[in-house]
Design an enzyme around this catalytic site. Structure first.
Site, PDB file in Angstrom:
ATOM      1  N   GLU A 147      20.949  -1.245 -10.262  1.00  0.00           N
ATOM      2  CA  GLU A 147      19.858  -1.056  -9.308  1.00  0.00           C
ATOM      3  C   GLU A 147      19.456   0.412  -9.193  1.00  0.00           C
ATOM      4  OE1 GLU A 147      18.787  -2.289  -4.672  1.00  0.00           O
ATOM      5  OE2 GLU A 147      20.855  -2.419  -5.395  1.00  0.00           O
ATOM      6  N   GLU A 237      16.006  -8.430   1.602  1.00  0.00           N
ATOM      7  CA  GLU A 237      16.947  -7.372   1.946  1.00  0.00           C
ATOM      8  C   GLU A 237      16.222  -6.364   2.842  1.00  0.00           C
ATOM      9  OE1 GLU A 237      20.339  -5.835  -0.779  1.00  0.00           O
ATOM     10  OE2 GLU A 237      18.836  -4.244  -0.772  1.00  0.00           O
TER      11      GLU A 237
END
Length: 253
Positions: A147, A237
């Site tokens: 990520e 998220e």
């Protein structure tokens, strides 16, 4: 497109083991978590209790972090030489949970830079750990995710662009290492979100609106347009103390 809810940032008013059921009650069929245990190698009881909570709720575990140091203010362990043993002792535990619950994505947070240590050494450690994690994930049919975060909130984290993450993925040299395309972080960094979503190495997508990291509709991102036609899981998220999911109906229109 299917939405799953990250129960490490939403439903946090409930105990950990109650969150999968809370997500199901709110209408979600999938959940994901940052590393949900305090210990590096949790005992069987902790793992079994977590897995049973997911199974009993009737939800899919879509994503799970490998051991991370988020509760301590960190951003992962993969590149940190001093945490190599601690991380590697955890890989089989994470892969075991993924195998039991059919989780197909394990997130390998790269880690903040360690001052005073060679960046080249830290990157070499990260690639070694990623390759090992990828082989263990492959054994249970999962991919490992890398990520990119944004430098405003994570100034010591070195992967802050699509290119930076893809370079690491390619350097790991394993076919099941993929890109976690978090549109919030990429937007903060001014990335081309349409191009990022179209990258062939995308393995999972997460969203929050920007600025503010709130639920869709609270910021400036055209998330509906960006995700139109995407058919995978999309992880929620974002921060929302009110747990208002009414935007989903509007999002689908």
């Amino acid at each position: 497109m299917k939405f799953d809810v990250n129960c490490s940032i939403l439903f946090t008013d409930r105990p950990l083991l109650e969150r999968p059921a809370a997500a199901k009650a709110a209408g979600f069929d999938g959940v994901e978590f940052w590393w949900p245990f305090a210990a590096a190698v949790p005992g069987d009881r902790a793992v079994d209790a977590f897995a049973a909570a997911v199974e009993d709720a009737g939800v899919q575990l879509v994503g799970l972090n490998f051991l991370d140091d988020i509760p301590e203010g960190g951003r992962g362990l993969f590149s940190r030489p001093g945490d190599r043993v601690r991380l590697r002792d955890n890989l089989d535990v994470a892969a075991g949970i993924a195998g039991r619950l059919g989780c197909r994505a394990l997130n390998a947070l790269y880690g903040n830079r360690v001052p005073g240590l060679s960046e080249r050494w830290q990157d070499e450690v990260a690639l070694e750990n990623l390759a090992l994690a990828a082989r263990k994930a492959a054994a249970v049919g999962a991919v490992v995710l890398v990520e990119a975060l944004n430098s405003y909130e994570s100034p010591s984290y070195p992967l802050v662009s699509v290119k930076g993450a893809i370079d690491v993925i390619e350097g790991a040299g394993e076919p099941n290492v993929r890109f976690l395309c978090d549109l919030y972080h990429l937007a903060r960094m001014g990335e081309d979100l349409t191009a990022a979503l179209a990258h062939p190495l995308v393995g999972h997508v997460q969203i929050a609106d920007s600025p503010g990291r709130g639920r869709p509709g609270t910021g400036e991102l055209p998330l509906g347009r960006l995700l139109d036609g995407y058919d995978g899981w999309v992880g929620l998220e974002y921060k929302d103390p009110g747990l208002d999911f009414s935007w989903i109906k509007e999002f689908a229109q």
